[in-house]
Design a protein around this motif. Sequence first.
Motif, mmCIF file in Angstrom:
data_model
loop_
_atom_site.group_PDB
_atom_site.id
_atom_site.type_symbol
_atom_site.label_atom_id
_atom_site.label_comp_id
_atom_site.label_asym_id
_atom_site.label_seq_id
_atom_site.Cartn_x
_atom_site.Cartn_y
_atom_site.Cartn_z
ATOM 1 N N ILE A 266 6.691 3.243 -6.411
ATOM 2 C CA ILE A 266 6.330 4.172 -5.127
ATOM 3 C C ILE A 266 4.759 4.651 -5.317
ATOM 4 N N GLU A 267 4.614 5.197 -6.535
ATOM 5 C CA GLU A 267 3.628 5.774 -6.874
ATOM 6 C C GLU A 267 2.181 4.669 -6.852
ATOM 7 N N LYS A 268 2.408 3.924 -7.505
ATOM 8 C CA LYS A 268 1.455 2.755 -7.480
ATOM 9 C C LYS A 268 1.017 2.260 -5.914
ATOM 10 N N ASN A 269 1.987 2.162 -5.025
ATOM 11 C CA ASN A 269 1.801 1.569 -3.917
ATOM 12 C C ASN A 269 1.206 2.760 -3.076
ATOM 13 N N THR A 270 1.210 3.848 -3.508
ATOM 14 C CA THR A 270 0.348 5.098 -2.839
ATOM 15 C C THR A 270 -0.926 4.766 -3.098
ATOM 16 N N GLU A 271 -1.264 4.416 -4.323
ATOM 17 C CA GLU A 271 -2.710 4.253 -4.700
ATOM 18 C C GLU A 271 -3.244 2.985 -3.975
ATOM 19 N N GLU A 272 -2.417 2.006 -3.871
ATOM 20 C CA GLU A 272 -2.766 0.649 -3.287
ATOM 21 C C GLU A 272 -3.213 0.843 -2.009
ATOM 22 N N ALA A 273 -2.347 1.751 -1.077
ATOM 23 C CA ALA A 273 -2.289 1.829 0.279
ATOM 24 C C ALA A 273 -3.623 2.616 0.565
ATOM 25 N N ALA A 274 -3.975 3.597 -0.436
ATOM 26 C CA ALA A 274 -5.232 4.498 -0.439
ATOM 27 C C ALA A 274 -6.313 3.639 -0.229
ATOM 28 N N LEU A 275 -6.497 2.720 -1.380
ATOM 29 C CA LEU A 275 -7.583 1.781 -1.556
ATOM 30 C C LEU A 275 -7.824 0.799 -0.359
ATOM 31 N N ILE A 276 -6.666 0.269 0.241
ATOM 32 C CA ILE A 276 -6.721 -0.592 1.294
ATOM 33 C C ILE A 276 -7.241 0.191 2.368
ATOM 34 N N ALA A 277 -6.735 1.223 2.759
ATOM 35 C CA ALA A 277 -7.382 2.182 4.069
ATOM 36 C C ALA A 277 -8.899 2.218 3.899
ATOM 37 N N ARG A 278 -9.276 2.400 2.669
ATOM 38 C CA ARG A 278 -10.840 2.632 2.512
ATOM 39 C C ARG A 278 -11.476 1.278 2.936
ATOM 40 N N GLN A 279 -10.699 -0.207 2.426
ATOM 41 C CA GLN A 279 -11.478 -1.198 2.562
ATOM 42 C C GLN A 279 -11.486 -1.717 3.942
ATOM 43 N N PHE A 280 -10.488 -1.149 4.824
ATOM 44 C CA PHE A 280 -10.521 -1.161 6.308
ATOM 45 C C PHE A 280 -11.364 -0.561 7.192
ATOM 46 N N GLY A 281 -12.046 0.542 6.138
ATOM 47 C CA GLY A 281 -12.966 1.317 6.876
ATOM 48 C C GLY A 281 -12.341 2.539 7.359
ATOM 49 N N ALA A 285 -8.068 8.213 6.762
ATOM 50 C CA ALA A 285 -6.695 7.830 6.608
ATOM 51 C C ALA A 285 -6.089 7.733 5.202
ATOM 52 N N SER A 286 -7.139 7.236 4.510
ATOM 53 C CA SER A 286 -7.160 6.969 2.992
ATOM 54 C C SER A 286 -6.814 8.412 2.447
ATOM 55 N N ARG A 287 -7.464 9.508 2.874
ATOM 56 C CA ARG A 287 -7.389 10.791 2.267
ATOM 57 C C ARG A 287 -5.995 11.241 2.825
#
Length: 475
Positions: A266-281, A285-287
């Motif tokens: 769950i913790e790793k998924n949270t990190e992944e989601a934050a990174l992907i949000a940044r890549q989507f621009g 939302a990433s923060r």
Amino acid sequence: MGGPQKAPETLEDWTELLRAQEMPIFSNTAHNIYAALDDRKKGAMELATVILQDPNLTAKVLKVGSSPYYNPSKQKMSTVSRAIVVLGAEIIRELTLACSFFEAILSSNDKNRANREIAKALHAAVQAKNIALTVGDVSPEEVFVAALLHNLGHVAFWCSADPHSKKAHAAIEKSGLDSAEAEKKILGFSLRDLGKKLSKSWSLGGLIEEAIAKPDSADKRVQLVKLGHDICQALQAGPDSALMTACLAKFNELSKLPLPEIRARIEKNTEEAALIARQFGADDASRFIKKDAVGGDVPADEPFDKKQLQFQILQDISSHISSQINLNQLFEMVLEGIHRGVEMDRTLFMLLSPDKQALNEKFSLGWRKPVPEQKLRILNSENSANLFFNALRQTEGVWQFPEQHPALYTPQIVQQIGRHECFIFPIRAENKVVGLIYCDHSIHGLPLTRDDFIAANHFAKQAHIGLTLYCMKSH
């Protein structure tokens, strides 16, 4: 005419407002992608064509698709057709829908609330997809998209910049009531009901519609979507909250994994989601996904370099023709190279019929046809040679100007292609003409340049080389 628009009053009014006025790009893209994937007669090029109609979407799909989350093997992808081969059509559907979704809602005025909704949607999607992968679901990508769009009503409402929407936003915020109560009192319906209506009007169907319509269904796949959203809520409530305990128990029941490993995932998924949000621009939302901003892991966008993109696509083509050649993929890559790398408005590959009396469209990019499925067909039936059949007689590519060669722009050409300055390259195999590539700047009206001609000609020569090698290997 032109008077103020009537304020929406019913659920149907709000659905029409948000569907027709606020997110039409997402509506069309979603529909076209699903149509291209659901029709088994259509291949990768049809899907690529839908994506390539939107340059921003193309760039975003290739950027996010190259990230470790989607492309852990770090295979190079400079073209959409190559991305479809590397990642697979299902991943591309997930990516494209997510990109078009973000593209449609990132222009919201109420940045704070909109970004919270976007963050929740993406975070839940990443969590749900990971659970789906863990339990061996048949299509984790479908679970991702269903979770991303699960709170569609909330996202569409809070991201709407319409004056009536803004007024309703303010009323809900000031009401002091809990969200569901405020929605009912101010709007007369819940945003979940709005999501159901929007899902139907966009014909999203399948798991997306099922999960929105019956979130408490016993269906295992609907439960995966719901669990992704529940985990996001539980993280807000705290690691030792009753909600988190319930989520961990459900995850354990589905996966049989030990609790410490589930917490780590769950913790790793949270990190992944934050990174992907940044890549989507979606930096804000990433923060929201991860309170402390993720630093340093996501490269900044590089400025667009036309020559660099041409070089990358030419490398992809060279790599393809040095192994097992797929002619459809070869011409898709060549056409995409000219269309994106040389920045052509319209690009077309036509094959000569066996009787040499007709040229039939095989692939095209950028054409605004009244009927998208309609294929171009040019006949060799006029008294003098037309623009296309004249080009087939040439040994090299030609740069044509309507004012210099008016006779070549016959009624048939003007009706189907128009009267535009253009490049045409005959394509040969074993000294026989098999077809041609046509491209122009007819939409934006920019003048063609010598550099454009040289670059486009280089791509056409790669098609010739690939075709020659294919013929040699076939003998």
